[in-house]
Design a protein around this motif. Structure first.
Motif, PDB file in Angstrom:
ATOM      1  N   ILE A   1       0.851  -1.192   0.000  1.00  0.00           N
ATOM      2  CA  ILE A   1       0.000   0.000   0.000  1.00  0.00           C
ATOM      3  C   ILE A   1       0.885   1.240   0.000  1.00  0.00           C
ATOM      4  CG2 ILE A   1      -0.242  -0.016   2.536  1.00  0.00           C
ATOM      5  CD1 ILE A   1      -3.101   1.124   2.065  1.00  0.00           C
ATOM      6  N   ILE A   2       0.538   2.197  -0.867  1.00  0.00           N
ATOM      7  CA  ILE A   2       1.268   3.457  -0.996  1.00  0.00           C
ATOM      8  C   ILE A   2       0.365   4.561  -0.475  1.00  0.00           C
ATOM      9  CG2 ILE A   2       2.527   4.979  -2.547  1.00  0.00           C
ATOM     10  CD1 ILE A   2       3.579   2.061  -2.473  1.00  0.00           C
ATOM     11  N   GLY A   3       0.841   5.328   0.493  1.00  0.00           N
ATOM     12  CA  GLY A   3       0.042   6.406   1.055  1.00  0.00           C
ATOM     13  C   GLY A   3      -0.169   7.532   0.065  1.00  0.00           C
ATOM     14  N   ALA A   4      -1.109   8.411   0.380  1.00  0.00           N
ATOM     15  CA  ALA A   4      -1.422   9.531  -0.508  1.00  0.00           C
ATOM     16  C   ALA A   4      -0.253  10.510  -0.599  1.00  0.00           C
ATOM     17  CB  ALA A   4      -2.664  10.259   0.005  1.00  0.00           C
ATOM     18  N   VAL A   5      -0.175  11.201  -1.710  1.00  0.00           N
ATOM     19  CA  VAL A   5       0.808  12.257  -1.974  1.00  0.00           C
ATOM     20  C   VAL A   5       2.231  11.738  -1.726  1.00  0.00           C
ATOM     21  CG1 VAL A   5       1.247  14.727  -1.721  1.00  0.00           C
ATOM     22  CG2 VAL A   5      -0.964  13.824  -1.061  1.00  0.00           C
TER      23      VAL A   5
ATOM     24  N   MET B   1       5.785  10.038  -3.615  1.00  0.00           N
ATOM     25  CA  MET B   1       6.557   9.760  -4.826  1.00  0.00           C
ATOM     26  C   MET B   1       7.366   8.493  -4.593  1.00  0.00           C
ATOM     27  SD  MET B   1       7.260  10.590  -7.877  1.00  0.00           S
ATOM     28  CE  MET B   1       8.342   9.729  -9.004  1.00  0.00           C
ATOM     29  N   VAL B   2       7.131   7.473  -5.419  1.00  0.00           N
ATOM     30  CA  VAL B   2       7.809   6.192  -5.257  1.00  0.00           C
ATOM     31  C   VAL B   2       8.848   6.061  -6.366  1.00  0.00           C
ATOM     32  CG1 VAL B   2       7.530   3.699  -5.089  1.00  0.00           C
ATOM     33  CG2 VAL B   2       5.698   5.217  -4.306  1.00  0.00           C
ATOM     34  N   THR B   3      10.120   6.052  -5.985  1.00  0.00           N
ATOM     35  CA  THR B   3      11.201   6.022  -6.972  1.00  0.00           C
ATOM     36  C   THR B   3      11.975   4.711  -6.977  1.00  0.00           C
ATOM     37  OG1 THR B   3      12.688   7.067  -5.371  1.00  0.00           O
ATOM     38  CG2 THR B   3      11.505   8.520  -6.887  1.00  0.00           C
TER      39      THR B   3
ATOM     40  N   ALA C   1       5.041   9.159   3.137  1.00  0.00           N
ATOM     41  CA  ALA C   1       5.905  10.343   3.169  1.00  0.00           C
ATOM     42  C   ALA C   1       6.142  10.836   1.743  1.00  0.00           C
ATOM     43  CB  ALA C   1       7.246  10.096   3.868  1.00  0.00           C
ATOM     44  N   PRO C   2       6.400  12.133   1.591  1.00  0.00           N
ATOM     45  CA  PRO C   2       6.493  12.722   0.239  1.00  0.00           C
ATOM     46  C   PRO C   2       7.482  12.033  -0.684  1.00  0.00           C
ATOM     47  CG  PRO C   2       6.311  14.457   1.875  1.00  0.00           C
ATOM     48  CD  PRO C   2       6.445  13.174   2.643  1.00  0.00           C
TER      49      PRO C   2
ATOM     50  N   LEU D   1       9.771   3.315   3.271  1.00  0.00           N
ATOM     51  CA  LEU D   1       9.199   2.028   3.648  1.00  0.00           C
ATOM     52  C   LEU D   1       9.068   2.004   5.166  1.00  0.00           C
ATOM     53  CD1 LEU D   1       8.245  -0.775   2.763  1.00  0.00           C
ATOM     54  CD2 LEU D   1      10.611  -1.559   2.953  1.00  0.00           C
ATOM     55  N   ASP D   2       7.851   2.210   5.645  1.00  0.00           N
ATOM     56  CA  ASP D   2       7.621   2.398   7.086  1.00  0.00           C
ATOM     57  C   ASP D   2       7.122   1.164   7.812  1.00  0.00           C
ATOM     58  OD1 ASP D   2       8.515   4.963   7.145  1.00  0.00           O
ATOM     59  OD2 ASP D   2       6.545   5.906   7.125  1.00  0.00           O
ATOM     60  N   GLY D   3       6.879   0.088   7.108  1.00  0.00           N
ATOM     61  CA  GLY D   3       6.380  -1.105   7.776  1.00  0.00           C
ATOM     62  C   GLY D   3       5.664  -2.004   6.791  1.00  0.00           C
ATOM     63  N   LEU D   4       4.706  -2.775   7.329  1.00  0.00           N
ATOM     64  CA  LEU D   4       3.939  -3.716   6.527  1.00  0.00           C
ATOM     65  C   LEU D   4       2.480  -3.275   6.457  1.00  0.00           C
ATOM     66  CD1 LEU D   4       5.350  -7.036   8.018  1.00  0.00           C
ATOM     67  CD2 LEU D   4       5.891  -6.077   5.771  1.00  0.00           C
ATOM     68  N   ASN D   5       1.827  -3.696   5.418  1.00  0.00           N
ATOM     69  CA  ASN D   5       0.398  -3.408   5.251  1.00  0.00           C
ATOM     70  C   ASN D   5      -0.410  -4.393   6.088  1.00  0.00           C
ATOM     71  OD1 ASN D   5      -2.114  -2.592   4.357  1.00  0.00           O
ATOM     72  ND2 ASN D   5      -1.903  -3.495   2.314  1.00  0.00           N
TER      73      ASN D   5
END
Length: 261
Positions: free
Chosen positions: A167-171, A173-175, A186-187, A191-195
């Motif tokens: 899962i990718i949070g809102a707003v 940028m995934v590079t 985060a902007p 990678l802050d954890g697991l879904n």
């Protein structure tokens, strides 16, 4: 003969319209388009190019499906867009076919929800049950595996892979690549954890969730490189879910990984 086509719709000669399709006012369907049985174009929808839309997929007003890629290297080569079954493609969505440099096919799986204003670029490979929230953009050559959610106003850089169930949070940028079942926010995409919410909703067993949490800690804090930690994890685990993460990390990639902070 059983299709319902509004008199104001333009269906070019050669288009294949399946049984039970419904094509609303002011739609434009190109000559190489294939609509499977039960597909619905609400109104003011453009479907063009070598585009296939699967059974019972619904396309909402002002979506543009199959128009040429937004790629200056595209020179009109043979390219296709294949969309699966039972998708909901909402207002102002754009999806482009592939290019010669990316294999020539953009592919969308089954049972997806593509909310208003989102974009699927050339040569992207989108799995089943994917949700793209309003105004997010998937760049060229990306791979979005099954059961992924990408939050609104987010962007995924070209060639990035996002593993199953992430899962990718809102707003955001995934590079870089995102491991299966990862939680990114985060902007600039961390990678802050697991879904965990998604895993619980899908009924994943408690022991597998426990194994995934332990695996994430090892990937975050173990010795050696990220790939070294994944290899050790693969030697030690008996969980199919953890093995899936290991295989993803050790698989072919054109980018590096988002790693735990």
């Amino acid at each position: 003969m059983s299709a319902q086509i509004h008199p104001s719709a333009v269906i070019e000669e050669g288009a294949q319209i399946g049984e039970g399709c419904a094509i609303g006012p002011f739609c434009h369907v190109g000559p190489e388009v294939v609509l499977a049985p039960g597909a619905v174009l609400k109104s003011h929808v453009v479907v063009t190019g070598k585009t296939e839309i699967g059974e019972e997929t619904i396309v909402f007003p002002f979506a543009v499906i199959g128009e040429i890629p937004q790629d200056l290297k595209f020179k009109g080569e043979d390219a296709r867009l294949i969309i699966g079954k039972r998708n909901r493609i909402r207002e102002h969505v754009t999806m482009n076919p592939g290019t010669e440099g990316g294999g020539g096919v953009t592919r969308v799986g089954d049972d997806g929800l593509f909310m208003a204003g989102c974009h699927v670029a050339h040569d992207a490979q989108i799995g089943d049950r994917v949700i793209l929230v309003n105004n997010c953009a998937i760049a060229g050559h990306c791979v979005i595996e099954d059961d992924v959610i990408v939050g609104g106003l987010s962007g995924v850089h070209q060639w990035v892979r996002i593993g199953r169930g992430a899962i990718i949070g809102a707003v955001t940028m995934v590079t870089n690549d995102v491991i299966p079942y990862g939680l990114v926010q985060a902007p600039r995409g961390q990678l802050d954890g697991l879904n965990l919410v998604g895993l619980k909703r899908r009924g994943v067993a408690r022991e597998d969730i426990t194994a995934l949490r332990a695996a994430f800690q090892m990937l975050a804090q173990g010795e050696g490189t990220f790939q070294d930690r994944a290899r050790r994890l693969g030697d030690e685990t008996s969980s199919d879910y953890v093995s899936e993460i290991v295989a993803f990390i050790l698989g072919d990639s054109d980018r590096s990984f988002l790693t735990p902070g």
